[in-house]
Design a protein around this motif. Structure first.
Motif, PDB file in Angstrom:
ATOM      1  N   ARG A 176     -27.857  11.170  -0.245  1.00 19.46           N
ATOM      2  CA  ARG A 176     -26.942  10.508   0.405  1.00 19.46           C
ATOM      3  C   ARG A 176     -27.231   9.901   2.066  1.00 19.46           C
ATOM      4  NH1 ARG A 176     -24.080  14.407  -2.963  1.00 19.46           N
ATOM      5  NH2 ARG A 176     -23.926  13.166  -4.991  1.00 19.46           N
ATOM      6  N   VAL A 177     -26.702   8.891   2.312  1.00 16.78           N
ATOM      7  CA  VAL A 177     -27.059   8.361   3.811  1.00 16.78           C
ATOM      8  C   VAL A 177     -25.611   8.104   4.238  1.00 16.78           C
ATOM      9  CG1 VAL A 177     -28.175   6.558   4.926  1.00 16.78           C
ATOM     10  CG2 VAL A 177     -29.364   7.451   2.971  1.00 16.78           C
ATOM     11  N   ILE A 222     -24.675   5.399  -0.335  1.00 18.32           N
ATOM     12  CA  ILE A 222     -24.192   4.954   0.754  1.00 18.32           C
ATOM     13  C   ILE A 222     -22.813   5.856   1.018  1.00 18.32           C
ATOM     14  CG2 ILE A 222     -22.759   2.995   0.604  1.00 18.32           C
ATOM     15  CD1 ILE A 222     -25.408   3.496   3.258  1.00 18.32           C
ATOM     16  N   VAL A 223     -22.567   6.674   2.352  1.00 19.26           N
ATOM     17  CA  VAL A 223     -21.313   7.249   2.577  1.00 19.26           C
ATOM     18  C   VAL A 223     -20.636   6.704   4.023  1.00 19.26           C
ATOM     19  CG1 VAL A 223     -20.257   9.499   2.794  1.00 19.26           C
ATOM     20  CG2 VAL A 223     -22.208   9.236   1.479  1.00 19.26           C
ATOM     21  N   PRO A 224     -20.143   5.508   3.738  1.00 19.10           N
ATOM     22  CA  PRO A 224     -19.370   5.008   5.060  1.00 19.10           C
ATOM     23  C   PRO A 224     -18.145   5.856   5.452  1.00 19.10           C
ATOM     24  CG  PRO A 224     -18.727   3.660   3.008  1.00 19.10           C
ATOM     25  CD  PRO A 224     -19.726   4.736   2.575  1.00 19.10           C
ATOM     26  N   ILE A 225     -18.337   6.285   6.643  1.00 21.15           N
ATOM     27  CA  ILE A 225     -17.317   7.344   7.244  1.00 21.15           C
ATOM     28  C   ILE A 225     -16.440   6.548   8.307  1.00 21.15           C
ATOM     29  CG2 ILE A 225     -17.036   9.410   8.269  1.00 21.15           C
ATOM     30  CD1 ILE A 225     -19.690  10.229   7.096  1.00 21.15           C
ATOM     31  N   ASN A 226     -15.272   6.649   8.336  1.00 23.67           N
ATOM     32  CA  ASN A 226     -14.276   6.400   9.528  1.00 23.67           C
ATOM     33  C   ASN A 226     -14.879   6.654  10.590  1.00 23.67           C
ATOM     34  OD1 ASN A 226     -12.104   6.002  11.335  1.00 23.67           O
ATOM     35  ND2 ASN A 226     -10.619   6.672   9.721  1.00 23.67           N
ATOM     36  N   VAL A 275     -21.730   4.309  -3.815  1.00 25.33           N
ATOM     37  CA  VAL A 275     -20.799   4.535  -2.790  1.00 25.33           C
ATOM     38  C   VAL A 275     -20.024   5.713  -2.796  1.00 25.33           C
ATOM     39  CG1 VAL A 275     -19.354   3.664  -0.739  1.00 25.33           C
ATOM     40  CG2 VAL A 275     -20.866   2.094  -2.135  1.00 25.33           C
ATOM     41  N   ILE A 276     -19.707   6.749  -1.892  1.00 25.82           N
ATOM     42  CA  ILE A 276     -18.792   7.530  -1.698  1.00 25.82           C
ATOM     43  C   ILE A 276     -18.042   7.251  -0.666  1.00 25.82           C
ATOM     44  CG2 ILE A 276     -18.403  10.118  -1.633  1.00 25.82           C
ATOM     45  CD1 ILE A 276     -21.109  10.673  -2.401  1.00 25.82           C
ATOM     46  N   ILE A 307     -17.854   6.164  -6.448  1.00 22.89           N
ATOM     47  CA  ILE A 307     -17.925   4.532  -6.911  1.00 22.89           C
ATOM     48  C   ILE A 307     -19.393   4.200  -7.553  1.00 22.89           C
ATOM     49  CG2 ILE A 307     -17.176   2.413  -6.196  1.00 22.89           C
ATOM     50  CD1 ILE A 307     -14.804   4.686  -6.147  1.00 22.89           C
ATOM     51  N   SER A 308     -19.305   3.707  -8.595  1.00 24.71           N
ATOM     52  CA  SER A 308     -20.685   3.189  -9.325  1.00 24.71           C
ATOM     53  C   SER A 308     -20.906   1.728  -8.991  1.00 24.71           C
ATOM     54  CB  SER A 308     -20.634   3.613 -10.742  1.00 24.71           C
ATOM     55  OG  SER A 308     -19.700   2.599 -11.288  1.00 24.71           O
ATOM     56  N   ASN A 309     -22.120   1.229  -9.069  1.00 25.89           N
ATOM     57  CA  ASN A 309     -22.452  -0.048  -9.114  1.00 25.89           C
ATOM     58  C   ASN A 309     -21.477  -0.935 -10.118  1.00 25.89           C
ATOM     59  OD1 ASN A 309     -24.629  -0.278  -7.233  1.00 25.89           O
ATOM     60  ND2 ASN A 309     -25.682   0.841  -8.592  1.00 25.89           N
TER      61      ASN A 309
END
Length: 514
Positions: free
Chosen positions: A59-60, A84-88, A170-171, A186-188
């Motif tokens: 996880r990045v 990928i883990v996009p964070i607020n 993505v998470i 969430i998968s591709n």
């Protein structure tokens, strides 16, 4: 059966670059990238991540502003088969620590503007091996690396991505009624289903140009405004900050934006703004898309009168559905409706027993299709509650008309949506009750003309703290909660309305008579 042309984001980028090598894909301020230049940057970043031992399934995390580096990171991580883990970017240090611990992030990519709130995370979160700074590092040690420095002199080559269609891509972290954020995996396939559906619903083409000014960490922005343009072989204009708002207007005009996506707060601002005549005459926008919360009838009518050559399309989605579920079609919109389900998705309106209700009757909206998330990370109980027999329970009350158009009526959950961002009262209440002065707290959402909704709080004070002021409480909360979660007003009451079992009756508070 829906056909998906790619297994992952990186494969998509590589194949499209072979076809559109010299086309400009990203515009940001006075810079631009062709597909070839962008692919080269992605390959270099993927190699840099590989050198710090990022591999399949790792996880990045991204605590990163709107930037070309954010987008590069998404594709580089995809190349390695990582997640990928996009964070607020508006959270506080302890909120970041919880999310990074929960997802087991190996690498954190961030920027110096967030140095204060990410301070100590590399050292205190056990799973993080390195923090990579896209500009400059506040500390110089083996834990903190600067992106440009680790990219220097490293060879990069194209190698196929390891990521498969049903791998987690993505998470998205979305808060829940427990007060702790939950990671929606969430998968591709989930995301590509949204892209296929959006292409059909918006009648998109390679000539379209999207503008990205809303925060990229948001699932709506991430999927529909950042990655979808690549799927369409089109282009995107990145605006690093939403302020000044005049710059969004300027970039929309100068870069010939054709697809403008936003939330009600933005559209209210557009209506209030004194737009120059030449913008109204010479802008290239053909569709506006609104999500997050409903537009008022007044806003819709004023918008149609102002932008006569463009079509406003309202839609509905949630992070757990990758995120878009329904959008009004270009050929027929209905006021106050979020439109028809997207291609390949099904919706039902059900009662508490999950039995389907008749047309026009309000009940819980449930969704099925390839958009439905894989589940919540590390939370099988919440996953089982949310996904039942392949149907995702949204927690939203809705109705459907005889043509299948969906209307959102209310929310079952106590969710507050402010400027398109989810706020969950339980988290605020729990934080407030950690303060020594507060005995009990209840947070509800109230309508706000600028934000859609804002949180307000009602509290019972502990004995001996009768002189505590709302200003003091807000000051204490600022150390632990993002600014948009701080209640706009805090009202002290002698006793909150409760049921016989002691549960606070929020419906009484919402009636405004308390």
């Amino acid at each position: 059966m829906i056909h998906y042309p790619y297994e992952n984001f990186y494969e998509m980028l590589f194949l499209i670059t072979e076809e559109k090598s010299s086309k400009k894909v990203i515009f940001i301020e006075d810079k631009s990238y062709t597909y070839t230049q962008f692919l080269e940057s992605v390959d270099r970043l993927a190699r840099a991540l590989e050198l710090v031992c990022v591999g399949k399934g790792d996880r990045v995390a991204l605590i990163c502003p709107n930037s070309a580096e954010f987008v590069m990171s998404v594709f580089a991580v995809s190349k390695l088969g990582a997640v990928i883990v996009p964070i607020n970017t508006m959270l506080k240090n302890e909120e970041y620590r919880y999310i990074l611990d929960d997802c087991g992030a190996k690498i954190l990519i961030t920027a110096s503007k967030f140095a204060k709130e990410v301070d100590g995370l590399c050292e205190s979160v056990a799973s993080i091996e390195h923090t990579i700074w896209i500009d400059k590092a506040p500390k110089e040690n083996t834990c903190h690396l600067v992106l440009d420095e680790i990219l220097t002199n490293h060879l990069h080559i194209h190698t196929p991505s390891l990521a498969k269609l049903d791998d987690t891509a993505v998470i998205f972290y979305t808060s829940g009624t427990t007060g702790h954020p939950k990671g929606a995996m969430i998968s591709n396939r989930n995301l590509f289903s949204n892209f296929v559906a959006a292409r059909e619903r918006f009648d998109l083409s390679t000539n379209d140009r999207f503008i990205v000014y809303l925060p990229m960490f948001h699932s709506f922005t991430f999927a529909i405004m950042v990655v979808l343009p690549f799927f369409m072989r089109s282009s995107l204009v990145i605006v690093p900050s939403i302020l000044p708002f005049s710059n969004i207007i300027k970039q929309t005009l100068l870069k010939r934006v054709t697809v403008f996506m936003g939330v009600p707060d933005i559209y209210n601002a557009l209506i209030r703004a004194k737009l120059p005549w030449y913008f109204l005459w010479f802008n290239s926008i053909r569709i506006f898309v609104s999500g997050g919360s409903a537009l008022s009838e007044d806003t819709l009518s004023k918008f149609k009168a102002t932008f006569r050559r463009a079509t406003m399309l309202e839609g509905y989605g949630l992070s757990e559905c990758s995120p878009a579920v329904a959008v009004n079609p270009i050929e027929k919109q209905k006021t106050l409706s979020v439109g028809l389900p997207l291609y390949g998705y099904k919706v039902k309106i059900v009662n508490e027993e999950m039995m389907e209700l008749p047309i026009g009757e309000a009940g819980e909206l449930i969704v099925s299709g390839d958009c439905v998330m894989q589940g919540y990370l590390n939370n099988p109980e919440a996953t089982a509650e949310t996904i039942q027999n392949g149907w995702l329970r949204t927690g939203d009350i809705a109705k459907v008309d005889e043509e299948g158009y969906v209307y959102i009526v209310d929310r079952i959950k106590d969710l507050i949506i402010s400027k398109g961002i989810n706020i969950y009262p339980r988290q605020i209440e729990e934080q407030m009750m950690l303060l020594p002065s507060i005995k009990l707290a209840a947070v509800i959402g109230v309508n706000d003309p600028h934000s859609g909704e804002v949180p307000i709080a009602f509290i019972e004070l502990e004995e001996g703290y009768e002189k505590t002021t709302a200003s003091e409480i807000k000051g204490q909360l600022k150390e632990h909660l993002a600014a948009f979660k701080i209640p706009k007003t805090i009202t002290v009451v002698e006793s909150l309305p409760k049921t016989a079992t002691g549960k606070v009756l929020k419906r009484v508070l919402k009636q405004g008579n308390y």
